[in-house]
Each structure stands twice: as structure tokens, then as C-alpha cells.
Design a protein around this motif. Structure first.
Motif, PDB file in Angstrom:
ATOM      1  N   LYS A  47       6.593  64.936  17.653  1.00 55.91           N
ATOM      2  CA  LYS A  47       5.428  64.061  17.477  1.00 55.91           C
ATOM      3  C   LYS A  47       5.758  62.877  16.571  1.00 55.91           C
ATOM      4  CE  LYS A  47       1.992  67.656  18.196  1.00 55.91           C
ATOM      5  NZ  LYS A  47       0.957  68.499  17.576  1.00 55.91           N
ATOM      6  N   LEU A  48       6.533  63.131  15.520  1.00 52.53           N
ATOM      7  CA  LEU A  48       6.937  62.051  14.623  1.00 52.53           C
ATOM      8  C   LEU A  48       7.807  61.038  15.366  1.00 52.53           C
ATOM      9  CD1 LEU A  48       7.009  60.819  11.783  1.00 52.53           C
ATOM     10  CD2 LEU A  48       8.916  62.363  11.268  1.00 52.53           C
ATOM     11  N   LEU A  49       8.769  61.513  16.150  1.00 53.55           N
ATOM     12  CA  LEU A  49       9.609  60.605  16.940  1.00 53.55           C
ATOM     13  C   LEU A  49       8.767  59.800  17.929  1.00 53.55           C
ATOM     14  CD1 LEU A  49      12.651  62.894  17.783  1.00 53.55           C
ATOM     15  CD2 LEU A  49      12.621  60.987  16.170  1.00 53.55           C
ATOM     16  N   ALA A  50       7.825  60.465  18.577  1.00 56.99           N
ATOM     17  CA  ALA A  50       6.968  59.785  19.557  1.00 56.99           C
ATOM     18  C   ALA A  50       6.138  58.692  18.892  1.00 56.99           C
ATOM     19  CB  ALA A  50       6.065  60.802  20.247  1.00 56.99           C
ATOM     20  N   ALA A  51       5.602  58.980  17.722  1.00 60.39           N
ATOM     21  CA  ALA A  51       4.796  57.990  17.006  1.00 60.39           C
ATOM     22  C   ALA A  51       5.639  56.788  16.596  1.00 60.39           C
ATOM     23  CB  ALA A  51       4.150  58.635  15.783  1.00 60.39           C
ATOM     24  N   LYS A  52       6.843  57.034  16.115  1.00 64.07           N
ATOM     25  CA  LYS A  52       7.723  55.948  15.687  1.00 64.07           C
ATOM     26  C   LYS A  52       8.174  55.112  16.883  1.00 64.07           C
ATOM     27  CE  LYS A  52       9.102  57.735  11.283  1.00 64.07           C
ATOM     28  NZ  LYS A  52       8.577  56.599  10.515  1.00 64.07           N
ATOM     29  N   ALA A  53       8.450  55.759  18.003  1.00 59.42           N
ATOM     30  CA  ALA A  53       8.828  55.030  19.214  1.00 59.42           C
ATOM     31  C   ALA A  53       7.676  54.154  19.699  1.00 59.42           C
ATOM     32  CB  ALA A  53       9.265  55.999  20.305  1.00 59.42           C
ATOM     33  N   LYS A  54       6.471  54.678  19.613  1.00 58.02           N
ATOM     34  CA  LYS A  54       5.298  53.917  20.039  1.00 58.02           C
ATOM     35  C   LYS A  54       5.086  52.686  19.157  1.00 58.02           C
ATOM     36  CE  LYS A  54       0.417  54.465  21.107  1.00 58.02           C
ATOM     37  NZ  LYS A  54      -0.699  55.410  21.204  1.00 58.02           N
ATOM     38  N   GLU A  55       5.330  52.817  17.855  1.00 56.85           N
ATOM     39  CA  GLU A  55       5.207  51.678  16.940  1.00 56.85           C
ATOM     40  C   GLU A  55       6.147  50.540  17.346  1.00 56.85           C
ATOM     41  OE1 GLU A  55       5.976  52.924  12.928  1.00 56.85           O
ATOM     42  OE2 GLU A  55       4.332  54.361  12.941  1.00 56.85           O
ATOM     43  N   ILE A  56       7.349  50.898  17.753  1.00 57.98           N
ATOM     44  CA  ILE A  56       8.353  49.894  18.105  1.00 57.98           C
ATOM     45  C   ILE A  56       8.108  49.319  19.494  1.00 57.98           C
ATOM     46  CG2 ILE A  56      10.809  49.535  18.614  1.00 57.98           C
ATOM     47  CD1 ILE A  56      11.366  51.680  16.441  1.00 57.98           C
ATOM     48  N   SER A  57       7.858  50.188  20.460  1.00 56.61           N
ATOM     49  CA  SER A  57       7.812  49.756  21.859  1.00 56.61           C
ATOM     50  C   SER A  57       6.453  49.242  22.302  1.00 56.61           C
ATOM     51  CB  SER A  57       8.227  50.901  22.778  1.00 56.61           C
ATOM     52  OG  SER A  57       7.224  51.903  22.791  1.00 56.61           O
ATOM     53  N   GLY A  58       5.407  49.693  21.627  1.00 55.53           N
ATOM     54  CA  GLY A  58       4.066  49.340  22.063  1.00 55.53           C
ATOM     55  C   GLY A  58       3.585  50.188  23.226  1.00 55.53           C
ATOM     56  N   ASN A  59       4.419  51.136  23.664  1.00 55.53           N
ATOM     57  CA  ASN A  59       4.061  52.040  24.760  1.00 55.53           C
ATOM     58  C   ASN A  59       3.890  53.444  24.222  1.00 55.53           C
ATOM     59  OD1 ASN A  59       4.212  50.189  26.923  1.00 55.53           O
ATOM     60  ND2 ASN A  59       6.421  50.286  26.824  1.00 55.53           N
ATOM     61  N   GLY A  60       3.236  54.262  24.985  1.00 60.59           N
ATOM     62  CA  GLY A  60       3.105  55.659  24.626  1.00 60.59           C
ATOM     63  C   GLY A  60       4.408  56.404  24.858  1.00 60.59           C
ATOM     64  N   SER A  61       4.430  57.620  24.398  1.00 61.13           N
ATOM     65  CA  SER A  61       5.565  58.508  24.623  1.00 61.13           C
ATOM     66  C   SER A  61       5.034  59.775  25.275  1.00 61.13           C
ATOM     67  CB  SER A  61       6.250  58.852  23.302  1.00 61.13           C
ATOM     68  OG  SER A  61       6.777  57.704  22.694  1.00 61.13           O
ATOM     69  N   TYR A  62       5.941  60.534  25.838  1.00 61.94           N
ATOM     70  CA  TYR A  62       5.578  61.787  26.489  1.00 61.94           C
ATOM     71  C   TYR A  62       6.326  62.929  25.816  1.00 61.94           C
ATOM     72  CZ  TYR A  62       3.968  58.521  29.998  1.00 61.94           C
ATOM     73  OH  TYR A  62       3.344  57.483  30.626  1.00 61.94           O
ATOM     74  N   ILE A  63       5.601  63.996  25.567  1.00 64.11           N
ATOM     75  CA  ILE A  63       6.216  65.197  25.003  1.00 64.11           C
ATOM     76  C   ILE A  63       5.931  66.347  25.957  1.00 64.11           C
ATOM     77  CG2 ILE A  63       6.253  66.835  23.087  1.00 64.11           C
ATOM     78  CD1 ILE A  63       5.273  64.536  21.280  1.00 64.11           C
ATOM     79  N   GLN A  64       6.986  67.029  26.392  1.00 58.35           N
ATOM     80  CA  GLN A  64       6.838  68.208  27.230  1.00 58.35           C
ATOM     81  C   GLN A  64       7.286  69.415  26.410  1.00 58.35           C
ATOM     82  OE1 GLN A  64       8.875  65.537  28.652  1.00 58.35           O
ATOM     83  NE2 GLN A  64       6.999  64.697  29.488  1.00 58.35           N
ATOM     84  N   ARG A  65       6.371  70.368  26.260  1.00 55.34           N
ATOM     85  CA  ARG A  65       6.735  71.598  25.549  1.00 55.34           C
ATOM     86  C   ARG A  65       7.374  72.551  26.545  1.00 55.34           C
ATOM     87  NH1 ARG A  65       4.675  76.464  24.042  1.00 55.34           N
ATOM     88  NH2 ARG A  65       2.618  76.132  24.942  1.00 55.34           N
ATOM     89  N   ILE A  66       8.552  73.050  26.155  1.00 51.16           N
ATOM     90  CA  ILE A  66       9.367  73.885  27.028  1.00 51.16           C
ATOM     91  C   ILE A  66       9.363  75.329  26.540  1.00 51.16           C
ATOM     92  CG2 ILE A  66      11.729  74.209  27.910  1.00 51.16           C
ATOM     93  CD1 ILE A  66      10.495  71.556  28.770  1.00 51.16           C
ATOM     94  N   GLU A  67       9.264  76.252  27.468  1.00 44.54           N
ATOM     95  CA  GLU A  67       9.469  77.683  27.204  1.00 44.54           C
ATOM     96  C   GLU A  67      10.320  78.242  28.330  1.00 44.54           C
ATOM     97  OE1 GLU A  67       5.879  79.941  26.757  1.00 44.54           O
ATOM     98  OE2 GLU A  67       5.237  78.812  24.994  1.00 44.54           O
ATOM     99  N   ASN A  68      11.383  78.925  27.983  1.00 43.13           N
ATOM    100  CA  ASN A  68      12.281  79.522  28.971  1.00 43.13           C
ATOM    101  C   ASN A  68      12.748  78.513  30.015  1.00 43.13           C
ATOM    102  OD1 ASN A  68      12.041  82.115  27.756  1.00 43.13           O
ATOM    103  ND2 ASN A  68      10.084  82.387  28.809  1.00 43.13           N
ATOM    104  N   GLY A  69      13.010  77.281  29.565  1.00 44.50           N
ATOM    105  CA  GLY A  69      13.534  76.265  30.457  1.00 44.50           C
ATOM    106  C   GLY A  69      12.509  75.596  31.364  1.00 44.50           C
ATOM    107  N   ARG A  70      11.237  75.911  31.177  1.00 44.76           N
ATOM    108  CA  ARG A  70      10.186  75.329  32.020  1.00 44.76           C
ATOM    109  C   ARG A  70       9.156  74.606  31.166  1.00 44.76           C
ATOM    110  NH1 ARG A  70      10.112  76.788  37.208  1.00 44.76           N
ATOM    111  NH2 ARG A  70      11.331  78.585  37.824  1.00 44.76           N
TER     112      ARG A  70
END
Length: 77
Positions: A47-70
Motif C-alpha cells: 500500500k505504501l509503494l502504491a501510494a508513492k507511485a500514485k503521487e509520482i505518476s498521477g495514476n492509480g496502482s493495483y494491488i493483488q493479494r495472493i494466496e497459494n499462487g492465486r
């Protein structure tokens, strides 16, 4: 009191490390979009990386939570 100070210092280092990852390692620029696959235990850093990327790029970020490779959950950040 010392433990509280240690947590504050660690938060500062955590934040600076995230800056280094986004700016130097990933080299996020204007209009870039960051997509992160992560396990639940690393979600706070993702979430911290996504927020920092959004500050720089002006675009949103996507986070996918993975369990057992899915992907079990996806978030627009």
C-alpha cells in the motif's frame, strides 16, 4: 519511551526505503501504472509503494493479494 522512538525511526526508514524502491528501482514516471502482487503479510508495504507511485505518476496502482499462487483479492489504490 525508547521503544516508541525506535518505532518512529523504523517508520522513517520504511518510508525512505519505499521512496528508493519507487524512484530508483522501479523508476516510476508520469503516466506509469504500478501493479503489485503480494502476500497478505506484506500488504502494508504494498500500500505504501502504491501510494508513492500514485503521487509520482498521477495514476492509480493495483494491488493483488495472493494466496497459494492465486489472486484472491484485487484493490485499486
Amino acid at each position: 519511551m525508547a521503544a516508541e522512538a525506535a518505532f518512529i525511526i523504523m517508520d522513517i526508514f520504511f518510508d525512505k526505503y519505499a521512496d528508493a524502491v519507487v524512484q530508483c528501482a522501479l523508476k516510476i514516471n508520469n503516466r506509469d501504472v504500478l501493479s503489485i502482487n503480494t502476500e497478505e503479510e506484506d500488504g502494508a508495504f504494498a500500500k505504501l509503494l502504491a501510494a508513492k507511485a500514485k503521487e509520482i505518476s498521477g495514476n492509480g496502482s493495483y494491488i493483488q493479494r495472493i494466496e497459494n499462487g492465486r489472486i484472491v483479492e484485487s484493490y485499486d489504490y
